[in-house]
Design an enzyme around this catalytic site. Structure first.
Site, PDB file in Angstrom:
ATOM      1  N   THR A 261     -22.064 -22.894 -64.341  1.00  0.00           N
ATOM      2  CA  THR A 261     -22.986 -21.763 -64.342  1.00  0.00           C
ATOM      3  C   THR A 261     -22.749 -20.846 -63.153  1.00  0.00           C
ATOM      4  O   THR A 261     -23.077 -19.658 -63.198  1.00  0.00           O
ATOM      5  CB  THR A 261     -24.439 -22.275 -64.355  1.00  0.00           C
ATOM      6  OG1 THR A 261     -24.586 -23.215 -65.428  1.00  0.00           O
ATOM      7  CG2 THR A 261     -25.438 -21.159 -64.545  1.00  0.00           C
TER       8      THR A 261
ATOM      9  N   TYR B  28     -18.731 -35.403 -64.496  1.00  0.00           N
ATOM     10  CA  TYR B  28     -19.347 -34.364 -65.331  1.00  0.00           C
ATOM     11  C   TYR B  28     -18.596 -34.282 -66.654  1.00  0.00           C
ATOM     12  O   TYR B  28     -17.419 -33.937 -66.689  1.00  0.00           O
ATOM     13  CB  TYR B  28     -19.309 -33.036 -64.575  1.00  0.00           C
ATOM     14  CG  TYR B  28     -19.839 -31.821 -65.281  1.00  0.00           C
ATOM     15  CD1 TYR B  28     -20.601 -31.891 -66.438  1.00  0.00           C
ATOM     16  CD2 TYR B  28     -19.584 -30.549 -64.755  1.00  0.00           C
ATOM     17  CE1 TYR B  28     -21.083 -30.754 -67.061  1.00  0.00           C
ATOM     18  CE2 TYR B  28     -20.061 -29.408 -65.361  1.00  0.00           C
ATOM     19  CZ  TYR B  28     -20.813 -29.511 -66.514  1.00  0.00           C
ATOM     20  OH  TYR B  28     -21.279 -28.376 -67.125  1.00  0.00           O
TER      21      TYR B  28
ATOM     22  N   LYS C 217     -23.059 -36.531 -64.967  1.00  0.00           N
ATOM     23  CA  LYS C 217     -23.775 -35.495 -65.712  1.00  0.00           C
ATOM     24  C   LYS C 217     -23.232 -35.516 -67.134  1.00  0.00           C
ATOM     25  O   LYS C 217     -22.055 -35.240 -67.366  1.00  0.00           O
ATOM     26  CB  LYS C 217     -23.570 -34.123 -65.071  1.00  0.00           C
ATOM     27  CG  LYS C 217     -24.205 -32.976 -65.865  1.00  0.00           C
ATOM     28  CD  LYS C 217     -23.893 -31.619 -65.238  1.00  0.00           C
ATOM     29  CE  LYS C 217     -24.457 -30.479 -66.077  1.00  0.00           C
ATOM     30  NZ  LYS C 217     -24.113 -29.146 -65.518  1.00  0.00           N
TER      31      LYS C 217
ATOM     32  N   ILE D 264     -29.482 -31.381 -64.623  1.00  0.00           N
ATOM     33  CA  ILE D 264     -28.788 -30.260 -63.992  1.00  0.00           C
ATOM     34  C   ILE D 264     -28.834 -29.126 -65.007  1.00  0.00           C
ATOM     35  O   ILE D 264     -28.141 -29.148 -66.019  1.00  0.00           O
ATOM     36  CB  ILE D 264     -27.357 -30.647 -63.587  1.00  0.00           C
ATOM     37  CG1 ILE D 264     -27.409 -31.797 -62.566  1.00  0.00           C
ATOM     38  CG2 ILE D 264     -26.620 -29.442 -63.006  1.00  0.00           C
ATOM     39  CD1 ILE D 264     -26.052 -32.366 -62.184  1.00  0.00           C
TER      40      ILE D 264
END
EC number: 4.3.3.7
Length: 294
Positions: free
Chosen positions: A45, A133, A161, A203
């Site tokens: 992001t 992740y 994540k 997250i």
């Protein structure tokens, strides 16, 4: 332990494409004021793919400086070349991050053996805690729970994540990785259920613009109050989907600009600013979420 409501922070930019550090400082203050539990700087992001390494490190370093120890900062350290990820990790180890978040190498599609070797090499280059992740929708590689379990024995790999939105993975990861391994949702739409199933935190993209409500939802879910978590989450659900009407972070940057959180909604090529046909949809979703649009 870093848990709860964690923002995948946008990287604000000026109209010429340079990083807007004044807006970045305001964003950090905004999240601290709103109760956000931790900040991820320069992840997906935060436009990690279009920030050169030196700029990447500078943005993370400045985020740490602005946070001033009041909230943990997690630095994104993913790359599709292991040598680059190691170099980035060594640089981020010097700026005061509480942990790092490393996306699976993208585009080159490593095997499970390659993923394990990659993450072991990155972890060996630092003492800072590492969070794996998995986001196959963006990387073209899916790191299965069985692969994650092979990395639990690495002392500074502390969690993962998981952004597939597949809730069955929460139970499987917990079974394979144990109670001390941290599980973070990377999918806002299923985050509430993820936490109620035993996850440790989220997250979040939406957290950029609804931090107080998102924090309240996470707190309720982590406390096992499913009814309260649902009541907070329901008005936000339209936002979760609409923030992905185009590739993240296009919509959330546009929304943050409309809220006055950042001075400019500029985004770096090859991404472009939000298409006009999405404007009305996003404003409607923001209104339902009780966000004031300027």
């Amino acid at each position: 332990m870093i848990n709860g409501s964690i923002v995948a922070l946008i990287t604000p930019m000026n109209s010429d494409g340079s990083v807007d550090f004044a807006s970045l400082e305001r964003l950090v203050e905004f999240h601290i004021d709103q109760g956000t539990d931790a900040i991820v700087a320069v992840g997906t992001t935060g436009e990690s793919a279009t920030l050169p390494m030196s700029e990447h490190v500078t943005v993370v370093s400045q985020t740490v400086k602005f946070a001033a120890g009041r909230v943990p900062v997690i630095g994104g350290n993913g790359a599709n070349a292991t040598s680059e990820a190691v170099e980035l990790t060594k640089s981020l180890s010097k700026v005061g991050v509480a942990a790092m978040l490393g996306v699976t190498p993208y585009y080159n599609k490593p095997t499970p053996k390659g993923l394990i070797a990659h993450y072991k090499a990155v972890a060996a280059s630092t003492d800072i805690p590492q969070i794996l992740y998995n986001v196959p929708g963006r990387t073209a590689v899916d790191m299965l729970p069985e692969t994650v379990a092979e990395l639990v024995s690495v002392s500074n790999i502390i969690g993962v994540k998981e952004a597939t939105g597949d809730l069955s993975r929460v139970k499987r990861l917990r079974e394979l990785c144990g109670d001390d391994f941290l599980l973070y949702s990377g999918d806002d739409a299923t985050a509430r259920e993820f936490l109620l199933l035993g996850g440790n935190g989220v997250i979040s993209v939406a957290n950029n613009i609804v931090p107080q409500a998102f924090k309240a939802m996470c707190d309720a879910a982590l406390a096992g109050n499913a009814e309260l978590a649902l009541s907070i989450d329901t008005p936000l659900r339209g936002l979760y989907s609409t923030l992905f009407c185009e590739a993240n972070p296009i919509p959330v940057k546009w929304a943050a600009h409309r809220m006055g959180l950042i001075e400019c909604g500029h985004i770096r090529l090859p991404l472009t600013e939000l298409s006009e046909q999405c404007h009305g949809l996003l404003i409607e979703a923001m209104t339902r979420a009780q966000i004031e649009v300027k």
